[in-house]
Design a protein around this motif. Structure first.
Motif, PDB file in Angstrom:
ATOM      1  N   VAL A 103       0.855  -1.195   0.000  1.00 46.20           N
ATOM      2  CA  VAL A 103       0.000   0.000   0.000  1.00 46.20           C
ATOM      3  C   VAL A 103       0.893   1.248   0.000  1.00 46.20           C
ATOM      4  O   VAL A 103       1.577   1.534   0.988  1.00 46.20           O
ATOM      5  CB  VAL A 103      -0.910   0.022   1.243  1.00 46.20           C
ATOM      6  N   GLU A 155      -1.484   6.695  -0.492  1.00 45.01           N
ATOM      7  CA  GLU A 155      -2.904   6.336  -0.486  1.00 45.01           C
ATOM      8  C   GLU A 155      -3.497   6.325   0.912  1.00 45.01           C
ATOM      9  O   GLU A 155      -4.711   6.277   1.087  1.00 45.01           O
ATOM     10  CB  GLU A 155      -3.094   4.934  -1.112  1.00 45.01           C
ATOM     11  N   VAL A 156      -2.635   6.361   1.934  1.00 43.47           N
ATOM     12  CA  VAL A 156      -3.122   6.219   3.318  1.00 43.47           C
ATOM     13  C   VAL A 156      -3.706   7.537   3.820  1.00 43.47           C
ATOM     14  O   VAL A 156      -3.086   8.594   3.717  1.00 43.47           O
ATOM     15  CB  VAL A 156      -1.985   5.754   4.246  1.00 43.47           C
ATOM     16  N   THR A 182      -7.393   3.624   3.644  1.00 42.18           N
ATOM     17  CA  THR A 182      -7.249   4.384   2.408  1.00 42.18           C
ATOM     18  C   THR A 182      -8.653   4.847   2.017  1.00 42.18           C
ATOM     19  O   THR A 182      -9.611   4.638   2.754  1.00 42.18           O
ATOM     20  CB  THR A 182      -6.638   3.515   1.290  1.00 42.18           C
ATOM     21  N   GLU A 183      -8.781   5.461   0.850  1.00 37.16           N
ATOM     22  CA  GLU A 183     -10.103   5.993   0.463  1.00 37.16           C
ATOM     23  C   GLU A 183     -11.150   4.887   0.365  1.00 37.16           C
ATOM     24  O   GLU A 183     -12.308   5.100   0.717  1.00 37.16           O
ATOM     25  CB  GLU A 183      -9.992   6.740  -0.867  1.00 37.16           C
ATOM     26  N   ARG A 197      -3.767  11.946   7.686  1.00 35.66           N
ATOM     27  CA  ARG A 197      -3.090  12.682   6.617  1.00 35.66           C
ATOM     28  C   ARG A 197      -3.646  14.108   6.575  1.00 35.66           C
ATOM     29  O   ARG A 197      -4.860  14.312   6.465  1.00 35.66           O
ATOM     30  CB  ARG A 197      -3.343  11.969   5.276  1.00 35.66           C
TER      31      ARG A 197
END
Length: 286
Positions: A194, A198-199, A213-214, A246
């Protein structure tokens, strides 16, 4: 563990000791009796969560917290106590003075030497504890005389929270070249790579960390405190003891009527996360 219910009075300052080793707790209590005879130790507890619960119930003037305790560490207990303390309310008691108790640890000493908060070493040294007692008595006397015009009570609490943030941050994060780029998460019999880009959220969950993630969620067996030094602090913000988000995934931040702060994500259906009082300062308007 033993507790008593002696009431806090202005003439007799009160203290709580959180130490998971009974003999060391007894030694600290005995030395405090010599160094500060009028101090009433109203509770002795053996773990961090009990320290938080008893401190909220008894409202002591001073809390001695062992750094290394089962469950919540002394620093984590202090952060949770700061989060739950009823400051800002009419007639709210002042936040207790914090003293951390630690065996020799180079990091701890360096960290505390740079902070206003006090510490004592295990085994307790009478001379050092006497200096701590003097500092505490001076601080409590200043508190009883009321906040000075240039240093209101709120500013004192802000300073405490800032010190806790610095201590919880621990050693400096790793160099940019050493930072994590990919999360390796087990998915059935395979490992999913991953990309860190993306996190959106890392969230502690018992012995695991949820990686969100999303559109997906993974569990990894790495403690959050081990992950944190590998993350870019400009990209990933710790907002609670068990939550790292994030920064550019945050859509908005709101405070409720009780003063609690929550953030909302842009993605994942606008999921919301609580922000600890220790980290809420980050979200003041620019």
């Amino acid at each position: 563990m033993n507790t008593s219910s002696t009431l806090n009075t202005p003439s007799h300052p009160t203290a709580l000791i959180a130490e998971d080793e009974p003999l060391l707790a007894a030694a600290l209590q005995a030395e405090l009796k010599k160094a500060w005879p009028t101090l009433d130790v109203i509770a002795v507890v053996g773990n961090g969560q009990a320290a938080v619960d008893q401190a909220l119930a008894l409202k002591p003037d001073v809390v001695f917290l062992d750094i290394r305790m089962p469950g919540l560490t002394g620093l984590e207990a202090a952060a949770e106590l700061a989060d739950e303390w009823p400051s800002g309310e009419a007639g709210a008691p002042p936040f207790p003075a914090l003293v951390f108790v630690t065996a020799y640890d180079e990091y701890a000493l360096q960290a505390f030497e740079a902070q206003a908060m006090d510490y004592v070493l295990k085994p307790v040294q009478a001379e050092r504890l006497a200096r701590t007692a003097q500092r505490l008595q001076a601080a409590l006397a200043q508190r009883r005389s009321g906040p000075s015009p240039g240093r209101p009570e709120a500013a004192g609490m802000d300073a405490t929270l800032a010190q806790l943030r610095a201590l919880l941050a621990g050693p400096e994060t790793q160099a940019a070249s050493e930072r994590l780029q990919v999360i390796q998460a087990s998915v059935g019999n395979s490992i999913r790579m991953v990309p860190l880009g993306e996190v959106l959220v890392f969230e502690a969950a018992d012995k695991y960390v949820r990686v969100l993630t999303e559109s997906s969620e993974y569990l990894i067996r790495t403690a959050l405190k081990e992950l944190l030094p590998q993350l870019d602090p400009a990209v990933f913000w710790q907002v609670h003891r068990g939550t790292v988000v994030r920064a550019d995934a945050i859509d908005s931040v709101q405070r409720d009527e009780a003063g609690r702060t929550r953030l909302r994500l842009r993605a994942r259906g606008g999921e919301q996360y609580a922000v600890s009082r220790v980290y809420a300062q980050r979200f003041r308007a620019m």
